[in-house]
Design an enzyme around this catalytic site. Structure first.
Site, PDB file in Angstrom:
ATOM      1  N   ASP B  20      63.701  76.112 -35.737  1.00 24.97           N
ATOM      2  CA  ASP B  20      64.212  76.876 -34.298  1.00 24.97           C
ATOM      3  C   ASP B  20      63.542  75.344 -33.453  1.00 24.97           C
ATOM      4  OD1 ASP B  20      64.404  78.583 -32.162  1.00 24.97           O
ATOM      5  OD2 ASP B  20      62.303  79.419 -32.606  1.00 24.97           O
ATOM      6  N   HIS B 212      56.698  82.940 -28.761  1.00 23.95           N
ATOM      7  CA  HIS B 212      56.629  82.141 -27.349  1.00 23.95           C
ATOM      8  C   HIS B 212      56.327  81.596 -26.461  1.00 23.95           C
ATOM      9  CE1 HIS B 212      61.524  80.640 -29.247  1.00 23.95           C
ATOM     10  NE2 HIS B 212      60.972  81.165 -29.787  1.00 23.95           N
ATOM     11  N   CYS B 243      63.989  77.174 -24.063  1.00 20.52           N
ATOM     12  CA  CYS B 243      64.519  78.428 -24.494  1.00 20.52           C
ATOM     13  C   CYS B 243      65.622  78.691 -23.120  1.00 20.52           C
ATOM     14  CB  CYS B 243      63.449  79.209 -22.783  1.00 20.52           C
ATOM     15  SG  CYS B 243      63.944  80.257 -22.670  1.00 20.52           S
ATOM     16  N   ASN B 252      58.207  77.089 -29.367  1.00 17.50           N
ATOM     17  CA  ASN B 252      57.623  78.487 -30.085  1.00 17.50           C
ATOM     18  C   ASN B 252      56.298  77.449 -29.359  1.00 17.50           C
ATOM     19  OD1 ASN B 252      59.410  79.251 -31.947  1.00 17.50           O
ATOM     20  ND2 ASN B 252      59.899  77.061 -31.139  1.00 17.50           N
TER      21      ASN B 252
END
Lengths: 305, 305
Positions: B20, B212, B243, B252
């Protein structure tokens, strides 16, 4: 009713960015820009602002314009607080029209000595003359206990050490007490244990919590404080401030992020989040560097992408 | 016993930074550096690592070396998870030796359509072939429900919408479910309400929360999750990630900050904080830019200044 079905409470914020934030900045923020920010904070709904510090201009040149800033923000509906290190500072603050004078003493001997070159016992003796100067003035005196949740030199700080400083203030009639997490060492269990003990020992004292986000859990500690029944918190616009002991570490918990969180939890703050975000962005432009606040970058949660 | 006198629990972390986080980076991190980080994570005590993604190399060129990374990290004591978007990805993941395949479907129709150009109903139909491919392989299949706590286009997402996706997976025998806070819209009341309802509706499902820190309250949401009895969380080294909808916003929640907080609350993670901090600093050097983690800058609380 809030999300847990408990009666909804207010969360009372004191904005400390103009003092605890700007004193850490390398450049001097012009007086008119400080006043612009102060007026913006009042306009956004902040009712308590720690606006400056009446310390030696040599020690903190960033806040040399303390009297001028207070003069411009007075009488606009917000309680103006200012840091005073001694009687001389207190006299200047009273003359400038400060509503609430804030005196700092560390709970840890080593931090107090490094900070003001005095023992805690010597610092406690400086309270009485300031309390006498404030008495009858119609203004308030607040105790701020530094390193209440830990000291970078001593390590853990006991509730008894914090109580010793509060006792010194309480003996002079001071009921408003801020517990300062000077270098971001608070954790949920420490917050809970300290608040519970102090509430037992000093039922007449009204506690305010001042957290830093140095280790990423500043707002987690607010949750622990709320669990302990504390509704008063200090925070700084945009997360202004820093940590003199850790390069790159962030400073105070961020006011917009706190107001956002409180609102989402059903706690009233009386503060307009959009105005506050715009003001944090303005502060960033004034300082010429990024601030660590998150909501000022991402916006509130229900604004469409 | 932990600080509230409850029996001390483990907090189980899944490190997702390599997937991620790295998929958000503009530059390609060389395969040998990815493997170095992965081995470092295992060495620090992480037992669950979402290491990569078997998606189209055209869509995510940063993770084109998925099979090679898995090959180098296999058999070293950690469960290796990887994202698979479809049957083709699942086949590649199984061949590479992934222990746990992760399929994503959004709880919000609009997000699912924008993300994979399919309706939720169409996405749900893709589960069965993947579940069949995994069945009998000795590997696991995990459901990840994106936008479980809010969608940047739709706004609030209801527990019923989340349940619809979980039902689709549960019908294929999937019990491991991650609730993804894709754009940082979770708040304590939403976390509490969703977790409580899902625990009621799906008592056989084991929930993992993926937050997040987009709006500064990622770790606050972990506290809300812990209050709801959830012990499984996903996080990223150094707070890797970002983001796509908010420039400058963080990604995160940060693994070191989570491990620090858990340790201070008396929850066991099995992870060595010092090793993790060193690894986050190494990651920062590899990427050539600052990461938002706080503990990596300030250090643990009782290290002398």
């Amino acid at each position: 009713m809030n999300w847990e079905g408990k009666p909804m409470k207010d969360l009372i914020t004191t904005e400390v960015g103009m003092r605890d934030g700007l004193q850490m900045e390398s450049r001097f923020v012009p007086t008119n820009e400080k006043i612009e920010i102060g007026l913006g904070l009042i306009g956004a709904g902040l009712r308590r602002i720690e606006a400056t510090s009446f310390v030696s201009p040599k020690a903190v040149p960033q806040l040399v314009d303390a009297a001028e800033v207070i003069g411009a923000l007075r009488g606009r509906g917000a309680t103006l607080a200012a840091l005073v290190p001694n009687l001389r500072g207190a006299e200047r603050a009273l003359e400038a029209g400060v509503d609430e004078l804030v005196m700092f003493i560390s709970a840890s001997e080593e931090h107090n000595r490094r900070n003001v070159n005095r023992s805690i016992a010597e610092s406690l003796e400086t309270i009485a003359p300031v309390a006498q100067a404030v008495a009858g003035s119609g203004r308030g005196l607040r105790a701020a206990v530094s390193t209440a949740f830990g000291c970078p030199w001593q390590g853990d700080v006991t509730p008894e050490e914090v109580a010793r400083v509060i006792e010194g203030f309480a003996a002079q009639g001071v009921r408003a007490v801020t517990l300062g997490d000077t270098t971001g060492m608070a954790t949920p269990p420490i917050v809970r244990r300290l608040c519970d003990k102090l509430a037992d020992w000093f039922p007449e004292v009204e506690l305010t919590l001042h957290f830093h986000n140095t280790r990423g859990i500043g707002l987690v500690n607010v949750m622990a404080g709320l669990d302990a029944g504390i509704v008063r918190y200090e925070s700084a616009l945009g997360g202004l401030g820093g940590c003199p002991f850790a390069k790159g570490a962030t400073g105070n918990i961020c006011t917009e992020d706190l107001v956002y969180m409180a609102g989402e939890m059903g706690l009233k703050t009386g503060v307009d989040l959009s105005s506050l975000i715009a003001l944090a962005q303005r502060m960033q432009a004034i300082l010429g560097h990024d601030l660590p606040g998150q909501v000022m970058k991402a916006g509130p949660r229900l604004v469409a992408a």
